[in-house]
Design an enzyme around this catalytic site. Structure first.
Site, PDB file in Angstrom:
ATOM      1  N   CYS A   1      32.791 -34.621 -15.043  1.00 14.94           N
ATOM      2  CA  CYS A   1      31.457 -34.411 -15.609  1.00 14.94           C
ATOM      3  C   CYS A   1      30.634 -33.454 -14.771  1.00 14.94           C
ATOM      4  O   CYS A   1      29.611 -33.839 -14.189  1.00 14.94           O
ATOM      5  CB  CYS A   1      30.733 -35.741 -15.724  1.00 14.94           C
TER       6      CYS A   1
ATOM      7  N   TYR B   1      45.384 -24.662   0.467  1.00 13.57           N
ATOM      8  CA  TYR B   1      44.020 -25.128   0.196  1.00 13.57           C
ATOM      9  C   TYR B   1      43.930 -25.752  -1.207  1.00 13.57           C
ATOM     10  O   TYR B   1      42.939 -25.600  -1.903  1.00 13.57           O
ATOM     11  CB  TYR B   1      43.009 -23.983   0.406  1.00 13.57           C
TER      12      TYR B   1
HETATM   13  C1  LIG Z   1      42.003 -21.235   8.620  1.00  9.37           C
HETATM   14  C2  LIG Z   1      42.467 -20.656   9.889  1.00  9.37           C
HETATM   15  C3  LIG Z   1      43.678 -19.948   9.941  1.00  9.37           C
HETATM   16  C4  LIG Z   1      44.512 -19.663   8.723  1.00  9.37           C
HETATM   17  O1  LIG Z   1      43.921 -18.793   7.821  1.00  9.37           O
HETATM   18  P1  LIG Z   1      44.737 -18.297   6.539  1.00  9.37           P
HETATM   19  O2  LIG Z   1      43.782 -17.447   5.814  1.00  9.37           O
HETATM   20  O3  LIG Z   1      45.130 -19.502   5.779  1.00  9.37           O
HETATM   21  O4  LIG Z   1      45.917 -17.533   7.044  1.00  9.37           O
HETATM   22  C5  LIG Z   1      44.099 -19.494  11.173  1.00  9.37           C
HETATM   23  N1  LIG Z   1      43.377 -19.711  12.306  1.00  9.37           N
HETATM   24  C6  LIG Z   1      42.199 -20.381  12.287  1.00  9.37           C
HETATM   25  C7  LIG Z   1      41.468 -20.593  13.552  1.00  9.37           C
HETATM   26  C8  LIG Z   1      41.715 -20.877  11.075  1.00  9.37           C
HETATM   27  O5  LIG Z   1      40.546 -21.519  11.056  1.00  9.37           O
END
Ligand SMILES: *Cc1c(COP(=O)(O)O)cnc(C)c1O
Length: 421
Positions: free
Chosen positions: A346, A375
Site C-alpha cells: 500500500c 542489493y
Molecule cells: C559498498 C561498498 C563497496 C562495494 O561497492 P559496489 O558498488 O557494490 O562494488 C566497496 N567498499 C566499500 C567501503 C563500500 O561501502
C-alpha cells in the site's frame, strides 16, 4: 554476461528451467547462478594479474552463506561493514587475514570481535575511530593494522544516494587532512599504519572518476612515504557499475579497470586490494515473480505482481531500472504493450517500472527481474508482514534452496507479549 538465457522457449538459470524452480519453491524468489558469480570474481582477479593483489568481495551486496562459500572457495577475501558480516564471512570459511573491515561507525564491540578473531586490516574513517581502535588494541595486548580511508573529493557521477567520494559525504577523512591524521596514527602504540584506502561510490559507469581518485592516492602514497610511513598496501574500493539497461552503453570492463589501476598506482610497488560487490553479484541473480492480476487503468495497464518493494527496494529507493522479462519466451514479432509494473504493497512507491513496454502477459505467468543479485535480498524486509522470500542457488543442472521462506507462524512468534497484556 550471465547464465540466464532462453532455451527452447523458456528462461533457464544455467541448465535449470526457471519454471521448474518456481514449481518447487513458489514465487517470489531470488535465484543465483554459481557460474556467473565465479565468472565475475575471476574477471577482477585476472584483471590484476601480474600485481600482488586480493579481491575482497563487498559482501553487503549479497551475503548468503552459499554465495560467500562459493566465492571464498575461489580465493576471494571479504570486505565487511559490521560484526554480523564479519561473523558471516568467518562462518563461510574466510580466514581473518582475508577480511577487511570498512564502515563509518565501527563500535568498540565490533572492533574487539574482529581483533580477537583475526583481521587483515581496518579501514579507518575518522580520528575518533582511530582512538577507539588504539584503546581496544592496547586493552587486548595487540596492534591493529590500519589504512585510513581518504575522501579524495571527486565526483563519482552516480546516483546521489550511492556517491561517497565528495567532501560533503560522510565517508573518510578529507585527503587534505591525511598528513596530520597519518602522523597521529603513527604515534599510537596500538596502531600499525600499513596503507591507504579509498572508495568513491557505487554503480560508476565511467573510469574517469576512478582515475582522478587513484592519481590522488598515488601522490599521497609518495607524500606519506616521504614522511616516513611504510605505505605498502592500497585498498582502492569497489564501485564499478553494471549494465542494468541492456539498451544503454555498457560500463567499462574489469580488464579496463585493472589496466587503469596498473597505470595509476602500479609503479608504487604496493599490494593492491579491491572491494567489488555489485559487479560480482548483480548480474548473478534474478528475482522471479508471478503476475497476480492485469488491471486496466486509464491510458495504461497495471501488471500486479506477487513481488513488492519490500522484496526489491532498489526502484523505490534509487529510481533503479531493472529489465523485466517473461519467463516463457515471447513469440518472435509479438508487439510489446505498455505496463506499469507494481507490487501489492500500500504505497505508490511500490512501483517497479512505469510505462514499460513488455510482451503481453496474463495472470499466473512468471516474470524475471534481471540484475537483482546485488542489493536485492540483503535489503529486503517483512513490511506488510510479507515473508522474506527464499533464495535459491543453481550450479549446472542442480538447484538448492539456500534460505527458505519463513512460515507465518515463525514470523508472528518472533514477537513477545509483555506481562501486562
Ligand atoms: C559498498 C561498498 C563497496 C562495494 O561497492 P559496489 O558498488 O557494490 O562494488 C566497496 N567498499 C566499500 C567501503 C563500500 O561501502
Amino acid at each position: 554476461m550471465d547464465h540466464f538465457l532462453y532455451r527452447d522457449g523458456a528462461l533457464f538459470a544455467e541448465d535449470v528451467p526457471i519454471a521448474e524452480i518456481a514449481a518447487a519453491v513458489g514465487t517470489p524468489f531470488y535465484v543465483y547462478s554459481t557460474a556467473t558469480l565465479l565468472r565475475h570474481f575471476r574477471l577482477f582477479d585476472e584483471a590484476l594479474d601480474g600485481t600482488d593483489h586480493l579481491v575482497c568481495y563487498a559482501m553487503k551486496a549479497a551475503s548468503n552463506q552459499a554465495i560467500l562459500t562459493t566465492l571464498a572457495q575461489a580465493g576471494a577475501g571479504m570486505d565487511v561493514v559490521s560484526e554480523g558480516e564479519y561473523r558471516r564471512a568467518r562462518a563461510a570459511g574466510v580466514p581473518g587475514e582475508k577480511i577487511v573491515f570498512s564502515g563509518v561507525g565501527k563500535t568498540a564491540g565490533e572492533i574487539r570481535a574482529a581483533l580477537t578473531g583475526g583481521i587483515r586490516q581496518f579501514n579507518v574513517e575518522s580520528e575518533p575511530e582511530l582512538e577507539v581502535l588504539n584503546a581496544v588494541a592496547l586493552e587486548l595486548g595487540t596492534v591493529a593494522p590500519i589504512t585510513v580511508r581518504v575522501n579524495p573529493d571527486v565526483d563519482a557521477r552516480t546516483h546521489a544516494k550511492i556517491a561517497t567520494g565528495k567532501s560533503e559525504n560522510k565517508f573518510g577523512i578529507p585527503i587534505s587532512r591525511a598528513g596530520r591524521v597519518y602522523a597521529h596514527a603513527g604515534s599510537l602504540p596500538g596502531i600499525e599504519v600499513i596503507g591507504i584506502d579509498v572508495h568513491i561510490g557505487s554503480q560508476l559507469t565511467e573510469l574517469e572518476p576512478f582515475e582522478q581518485a587513484y592519481r590522488k592516492v598515488a601522490q599521497l602514497t609518495e607524500d606519506l612515504r616521504a614522511e616516513g610511513h611504510d605505505i605498502r598496501r592500497l585498498d582502492l574500493g569497489g564501485g564499478l557499475g553494471i549494465p542494468y539497461e541492456r539498451s544503454n552503453t555498457a560500463p567499462p570492463l574489469p580488464v579496463e579497470y585493472g589496466a587503469l589501476i596498473k597505470r595509476t598506482v602500479g609503479h608504487l610497488g604496493c599490494e593492491i586490494e579491491i572491494e567489488p560487490g555489485r559487479l560480482i553479484a548483480g548480474n548473478a541473480g534474478l528475482l522471479v515473480a508471478s503476475v497476480i492480476y492485469v488491471k486496466e487503468g486509464e491510458g495504461r495497464d497495471f501488471l500486479i505482481l506477487d513481488a513488492a518493494m519490500n522484496d526489491l527496494i532498489r526502484p523505490a529507493m534509487y529510481e533503479a531500472y531493472h529489465d523485466i522479462l517473461p519467463v516463457a519466451e515471447p513469440a518472435p514479432g509479438v508487439e510489446p504493450r505498455p505496463y506499469d509494473i507494481v507490487g501489492p504493497v500500500c504505497e505508490s512507491g511500490d512501483t517497479f517500472a512505469r510505462n514499460r513496454g513488455m510482451p503481453p502477459v496474463a495472470p499466473g505467468d512468471l516474470v524475471a527481474f534481471r540484475s537483482a543479485g546485488a542489493y536485492g535480498a540483503v535489503m529486503a524486509s517483512e513490511y506488510n508482514t510479507r515473508p522474506l522470500i527464499p533464495e535459491v542457488m543453481v550450479k549446472d543442472d542442480q538447484f538448492a534452496v539456500i534460505r527458505p521462506r519463513p512460515s507465518f507462524d515463525e514470523m508472528i512468534n518472533r514477537d513477545t507479549i509483555p506481562s501486562w497484556l
